[in-house]
Design a protein around this motif. Structure first.
Motif, PDB file in Angstrom:
ATOM      1  N   THR A 118       5.171   9.737   6.410  1.00  0.00           N
ATOM      2  CA  THR A 118       4.243   8.624   6.539  1.00  0.00           C
ATOM      3  C   THR A 118       4.057   8.306   8.019  1.00  0.00           C
ATOM      4  N   ASP A 131       2.430   1.673  -3.389  1.00  0.00           N
ATOM      5  CA  ASP A 131       1.458   2.180  -4.362  1.00  0.00           C
ATOM      6  C   ASP A 131       1.189   3.673  -4.150  1.00  0.00           C
ATOM      7  N   LEU A 132       1.049   4.078  -2.887  1.00  0.00           N
ATOM      8  CA  LEU A 132       0.796   5.494  -2.608  1.00  0.00           C
ATOM      9  C   LEU A 132       1.969   6.361  -3.054  1.00  0.00           C
ATOM     10  N   ARG A 133       3.170   5.856  -2.821  1.00  0.00           N
ATOM     11  CA  ARG A 133       4.348   6.636  -3.226  1.00  0.00           C
ATOM     12  C   ARG A 133       4.434   6.753  -4.745  1.00  0.00           C
ATOM     13  N   LYS A 134       4.057   5.708  -5.459  1.00  0.00           N
ATOM     14  CA  LYS A 134       4.039   5.790  -6.924  1.00  0.00           C
ATOM     15  C   LYS A 134       2.974   6.765  -7.400  1.00  0.00           C
ATOM     16  N   TRP A 135       1.825   6.752  -6.745  1.00  0.00           N
ATOM     17  CA  TRP A 135       0.677   7.537  -7.173  1.00  0.00           C
ATOM     18  C   TRP A 135       0.815   8.995  -6.771  1.00  0.00           C
ATOM     19  N   LYS A 136       1.209   9.240  -5.537  1.00  0.00           N
ATOM     20  CA  LYS A 136       1.236  10.613  -5.008  1.00  0.00           C
ATOM     21  C   LYS A 136       2.580  10.947  -4.360  1.00  0.00           C
ATOM     22  N   ILE A 162       3.613  13.413  -0.831  1.00  0.00           N
ATOM     23  CA  ILE A 162       3.756  12.803   0.496  1.00  0.00           C
ATOM     24  C   ILE A 162       4.978  13.397   1.182  1.00  0.00           C
ATOM     25  N   ILE A 215       0.839  -1.203   0.000  1.00  0.00           N
ATOM     26  CA  ILE A 215       0.000   0.000   0.000  1.00  0.00           C
ATOM     27  C   ILE A 215       0.869   1.246   0.000  1.00  0.00           C
ATOM     28  N   VAL A 216       1.872   1.266   0.879  1.00  0.00           N
ATOM     29  CA  VAL A 216       2.760   2.429   0.943  1.00  0.00           C
ATOM     30  C   VAL A 216       3.469   2.618  -0.395  1.00  0.00           C
TER      31      VAL A 216
END
Length: 197
Positions: free
Chosen positions: A17, A5-10, A14, A2-3
């Motif tokens: 964390t 994916d979030l880093r790739k997306w946004k 960020i 999840i982390v």
């Protein structure tokens, strides 16, 4: 994952964390923090951890949930079922209509304990059903994978948290080499032992 994916997306948005958990999730948050501190998270790091009301000793928390579910046993036998049903009806009413918490909450201590215990017992039952359908450990007499599962549910409803620890968790941990006895199981769920002075 999840982390990642979030880093790739946004990733550019960020700035830090934080891992947060409440109650049992708070316990897992602290366990993950301890694993990071020991270098056992495989490179995953968080800037902060926030654990809200984690149970410091899982065995005690599980025992307390069993006691809460059994709270109606203190009621006279002849009125026990009726009072339990009334507690559930009250909870359903408040769930649909809201509850004004500015005054006294219209539940007795026994009703409150029972409803909390009931909610957690339902969670336990669901966990047992789901886990045993995926990987049947052979603990249950009834096959949880059958299409018609009433007999299986009847059996599972009789299992409390202490039974679950003794019949499911401990044998699994012994088989996987992560525990040798009941004391190991209790110690593994005792968070204060992980806190460094």
């Amino acid at each position: 994952m999840i982390v990642g994916d979030l880093r790739k997306w946004k990733g550019d948005q960020i700035t830090e964390t934080c891992l947060t958990g409440v109650s049992h999730g708070g316990y897992f948050t602290l366990m993950i923090a301890a694993r990071e501190s020991a270098g056992k998270l495989g490179g995953l790091t968080f800037d902060r951890y926030v654990a809200v009301n984690p149970p410091p000793r899982l065995a005690h928390a599980a025992h307390r949930l069993d006691e809460m579910f059994d709270a109606p046993l203190a009621l006279p036998a002849e009125e026990r079922r009726k009072r339990m049903e009334e507690s559930v009806y009250k909870a359903l009413y408040f769930a649909d209509n809201g509850l004004d918490v500015s005054g006294n909450i219209p539940l007795t201590r026994t009703e409150s304990d029972f409803l909390i215990g009931l909610a957690f017992r339902y969670t336990l039952m669901t966990s047992i059903v789901d886990s045993q359908r995926r990987h049947n450990l052979g603990v249950l007499k009834r096959n949880p994978g059958k299409f018609v599962r009433q007999d299986s549910y009847r059996e599972i409803r009789q299992i409390n948290y202490s039974d679950y620890a003794d019949r499911f968790v401990l044998p699994y941990l012994i088989k996987s080499g992560r525990a040798t006895n009941h004391e190991d199981l209790i110690a593994a769920g005792d968070f204060p032992r992980y806190i460094r002075a």
